[in-house]
Design a protein around this motif. Structure first.
Motif, PDB file in Angstrom:
ATOM      1  N   UNK A 187       0.763  -1.239   0.000  1.00  0.00           N
ATOM      2  CA  UNK A 187       0.000   0.000   0.000  1.00  0.00           C
ATOM      3  C   UNK A 187       0.791   1.284   0.000  1.00  0.00           C
ATOM      4  N   UNK A 188       2.051   1.245  -0.443  1.00  0.00           N
ATOM      5  CA  UNK A 188       2.884   2.460  -0.518  1.00  0.00           C
ATOM      6  C   UNK A 188       3.024   3.163   0.824  1.00  0.00           C
ATOM      7  N   UNK A 189       3.169   2.387   1.887  1.00  0.00           N
ATOM      8  CA  UNK A 189       3.261   2.968   3.232  1.00  0.00           C
ATOM      9  C   UNK A 189       4.527   3.814   3.379  1.00  0.00           C
ATOM     10  N   UNK A 190       5.642   3.348   2.807  1.00  0.00           N
ATOM     11  CA  UNK A 190       6.886   4.098   2.923  1.00  0.00           C
ATOM     12  C   UNK A 190       6.831   5.412   2.171  1.00  0.00           C
ATOM     13  N   UNK A 191       6.311   5.402   0.962  1.00  0.00           N
ATOM     14  CA  UNK A 191       6.200   6.634   0.174  1.00  0.00           C
ATOM     15  C   UNK A 191       5.253   7.619   0.847  1.00  0.00           C
ATOM     16  N   UNK A 192       4.175   7.113   1.404  1.00  0.00           N
ATOM     17  CA  UNK A 192       3.236   7.986   2.113  1.00  0.00           C
ATOM     18  C   UNK A 192       3.910   8.655   3.305  1.00  0.00           C
ATOM     19  N   UNK A 193       4.669   7.873   4.059  1.00  0.00           N
ATOM     20  CA  UNK A 193       5.345   8.431   5.230  1.00  0.00           C
ATOM     21  C   UNK A 193       6.378   9.467   4.805  1.00  0.00           C
ATOM     22  N   UNK A 194       7.120   9.152   3.760  1.00  0.00           N
ATOM     23  CA  UNK A 194       8.123  10.092   3.261  1.00  0.00           C
ATOM     24  C   UNK A 194       7.489  11.423   2.898  1.00  0.00           C
ATOM     25  N   UNK A 195       6.451  11.392   2.079  1.00  0.00           N
ATOM     26  CA  UNK A 195       5.864  12.640   1.589  1.00  0.00           C
ATOM     27  C   UNK A 195       5.176  13.406   2.707  1.00  0.00           C
ATOM     28  N   UNK A 196       4.508  12.702   3.593  1.00  0.00           N
ATOM     29  CA  UNK A 196       3.828  13.365   4.711  1.00  0.00           C
ATOM     30  C   UNK A 196       4.806  14.135   5.586  1.00  0.00           C
ATOM     31  N   UNK A 197       6.019  13.633   5.702  1.00  0.00           N
ATOM     32  CA  UNK A 197       6.994  14.231   6.610  1.00  0.00           C
ATOM     33  C   UNK A 197       8.107  14.984   5.885  1.00  0.00           C
ATOM     34  N   UNK A 198       7.932  15.235   4.602  1.00  0.00           N
ATOM     35  CA  UNK A 198       8.984  15.902   3.845  1.00  0.00           C
ATOM     36  C   UNK A 198       8.873  17.412   4.011  1.00  0.00           C
ATOM     37  N   UNK A 199       9.894  18.027   4.552  1.00  0.00           N
ATOM     38  CA  UNK A 199       9.825  19.445   4.922  1.00  0.00           C
ATOM     39  C   UNK A 199       9.845  20.384   3.724  1.00  0.00           C
ATOM     40  N   UNK A 200      10.361  19.918   2.586  1.00  0.00           N
ATOM     41  CA  UNK A 200      10.457  20.779   1.408  1.00  0.00           C
ATOM     42  C   UNK A 200       9.377  20.465   0.378  1.00  0.00           C
ATOM     43  N   UNK A 201       8.249  19.937   0.835  1.00  0.00           N
ATOM     44  CA  UNK A 201       7.184  19.519  -0.078  1.00  0.00           C
ATOM     45  C   UNK A 201       6.751  20.614  -1.063  1.00  0.00           C
ATOM     46  N   UNK A 202       6.622  21.888  -0.628  1.00  0.00           N
ATOM     47  CA  UNK A 202       6.198  22.921  -1.593  1.00  0.00           C
ATOM     48  C   UNK A 202       7.158  23.102  -2.764  1.00  0.00           C
ATOM     49  N   UNK A 203       8.395  22.630  -2.611  1.00  0.00           N
ATOM     50  CA  UNK A 203       9.386  22.823  -3.663  1.00  0.00           C
ATOM     51  C   UNK A 203       9.673  21.543  -4.447  1.00  0.00           C
ATOM     52  N   UNK A 204       8.802  20.544  -4.328  1.00  0.00           N
ATOM     53  CA  UNK A 204       8.955  19.346  -5.158  1.00  0.00           C
ATOM     54  C   UNK A 204       8.508  19.675  -6.575  1.00  0.00           C
ATOM     55  N   UNK A 205       9.437  19.606  -7.499  1.00  0.00           N
ATOM     56  CA  UNK A 205       9.126  19.920  -8.892  1.00  0.00           C
ATOM     57  C   UNK A 205       8.630  18.705  -9.662  1.00  0.00           C
ATOM     58  N   UNK A 206       9.076  17.501  -9.242  1.00  0.00           N
ATOM     59  CA  UNK A 206       8.744  16.307 -10.014  1.00  0.00           C
ATOM     60  C   UNK A 206       9.079  15.059  -9.220  1.00  0.00           C
ATOM     61  N   UNK A 207       8.203  14.059  -9.315  1.00  0.00           N
ATOM     62  CA  UNK A 207       8.510  12.711  -8.849  1.00  0.00           C
ATOM     63  C   UNK A 207       8.800  11.832 -10.070  1.00  0.00           C
ATOM     64  N   UNK A 208       9.952  11.174 -10.048  1.00  0.00           N
ATOM     65  CA  UNK A 208      10.301  10.194 -11.073  1.00  0.00           C
ATOM     66  C   UNK A 208      10.331   8.843 -10.381  1.00  0.00           C
ATOM     67  N   UNK A 209       9.378   7.987 -10.715  1.00  0.00           N
ATOM     68  CA  UNK A 209       9.248   6.701 -10.037  1.00  0.00           C
ATOM     69  C   UNK A 209       9.724   5.569 -10.945  1.00  0.00           C
ATOM     70  N   UNK A 210      10.568   4.716 -10.399  1.00  0.00           N
ATOM     71  CA  UNK A 210      11.138   3.587 -11.145  1.00  0.00           C
ATOM     72  C   UNK A 210      10.631   2.296 -10.520  1.00  0.00           C
ATOM     73  N   UNK A 211       9.878   1.528 -11.273  1.00  0.00           N
ATOM     74  CA  UNK A 211       9.316   0.288 -10.736  1.00  0.00           C
ATOM     75  C   UNK A 211       9.128  -0.699 -11.893  1.00  0.00           C
TER      76      UNK A 211
END
Length: 324
Positions: A187-211
């Motif tokens: 369920x993407x628990x790690x990615x959710x936790x990362x983004x929820x707690x990421x202090x520079x979220x307003x400055x995220x320009x792009x997510x590049x996901x490799x799977x």
């Protein structure tokens, strides 16, 4: 992780304006060695919270340390988190052995388990971030068979090290955040936790996901998914030319019944839900997807190497495009 492709794939081939492929110099031996290691039996399928998963965490830390890539959060590579599983979800992740669950799962006790992301970064020239994600967890051991997850997703995780090494001495405008995330398979628990707690979220320009970027059963096809939602990202991808792989666009239009929609198929869904732009690189489900046969022996080495080179070019092109 993905909806199974059940219909004819509709796609757009991207040949771009380049007549010759751009030379990308990477250490292919290291790339293959790293995916082989992460998908080795000794990692026991890297299931969330299990010893093999923790072994993978340490391997990832060691690789970033060897490269001299600094931790991204509080001078620590590890971003630990826990999750409490209840009812049906608990039984699916941690099945009860001594007794069967009731229909309403009321006899299933809650279970709290710990996981961790591994986050590193290369500092850019601005405060804008590219978050490059790849989940390292997989399915573990089931019915005494190890689900090694070579393509899913040792391939994306090992690519992080090669991409980091490539850009280490090639400064970018954007900060490159390398996020090896845990618990995608549940369920993407790690990615959710990362983004929820990421202090520079307003400055995220792009997510590049490799799977799943190392296995192509038929024609050598790598998809870049997400342009339906973010058409402004098309031109940087159109500039990429490869003689070995067809870089295709699609699997992102919910109205297109000719192909499955991957918008919510992997960790990029977390960023999409937050209205952050994403591009997801992956391949269609193949015969070894979520099977114990997803081993190093069933990946396509040449395809994988070229896929990583294409992703590196995409990062370079996005860095230029999104800096304007």
């Amino acid at each position: 992780m993905k909806l199974k492709l059940i219909s004819v794939v509709a796609f757009l081939m991207i040949f771009g304006s380049c007549k010759e492929p751009k030379p990308i110099d990477i250490n292919t031996d290291k790339l293959l060695e790293n995916i082989k290691t992460l998908s080795d039996d000794s990692y026991q399928g890297r299931a969330f919270s299990r010893p093999g998963n923790k072994k993978a965490q340490q391997f990832i830390i060691d690789k970033f340390t060897e490269l001299g890539i600094r931790p991204a959060i509080n001078n620590n590579y590890l971003q630990e988190f826990s999750h409490t599983f209840k009812g049906k979800a608990r039984h699916e992740v941690f099945p009860m052995v001594k007794r069967k669950p009731l229909n309403d799962y009321s006899n299933v006790p809650d279970t709290t388990a710990a996981g961790a992301n591994v986050i590193a970064m290369l500092k850019g020239q601005t405060n804008k971030d590219f978050i490059i994600t790849a989940h390292f967890d997989h399915l573990g051991v089931r019915d005494e068979r190890i689900y090694n997850g070579a393509d899913d997703n040792a391939s994306g995780t090992a690519a992080l090290f090669t991409i980091a090494e490539y850009f280490k001495d090639k400064p970018t405008q954007h900060n490159l955040i390398f996020a090896a995330v845990d618990a995608e398979e549940i369920g993407s628990l790690g990615a959710e936790y990362f983004l929820k707690n990421y202090s520079n979220k307003p400055n995220i320009a792009l997510n590049i996901n490799l799977d799943m970027i190392a296995h192509s059963d038929y024609d050598p096809e790598l998809f870049a998914s997400g342009l339906y939602h973010h058409p402004n990202l098309r031109k940087p991808l159109e500039k990429i030319y490869s003689e070995k792989i067809m870089l295709l666009f699609g699997h992102d239009d919910p109205e297109n019944k000719a192909q499955s929609d991957w918008t919510f198929s992997s960790d990029h869904r977390v960023f999409h839900k937050e209205k952050l732009p994403f591009i997801y690189f992956g391949v269609p489900d193949h015969k070894d997807y979520h099977r114990h046969t997803d081993t190093y022996g069933t990946i396509n080495e040449e395809f994988y190497i070229e896929a990583v080179k294409i992703i590196i070019q995409a990062i370079e092109n996005f860095d230029v495009k999104l800096s304007k």
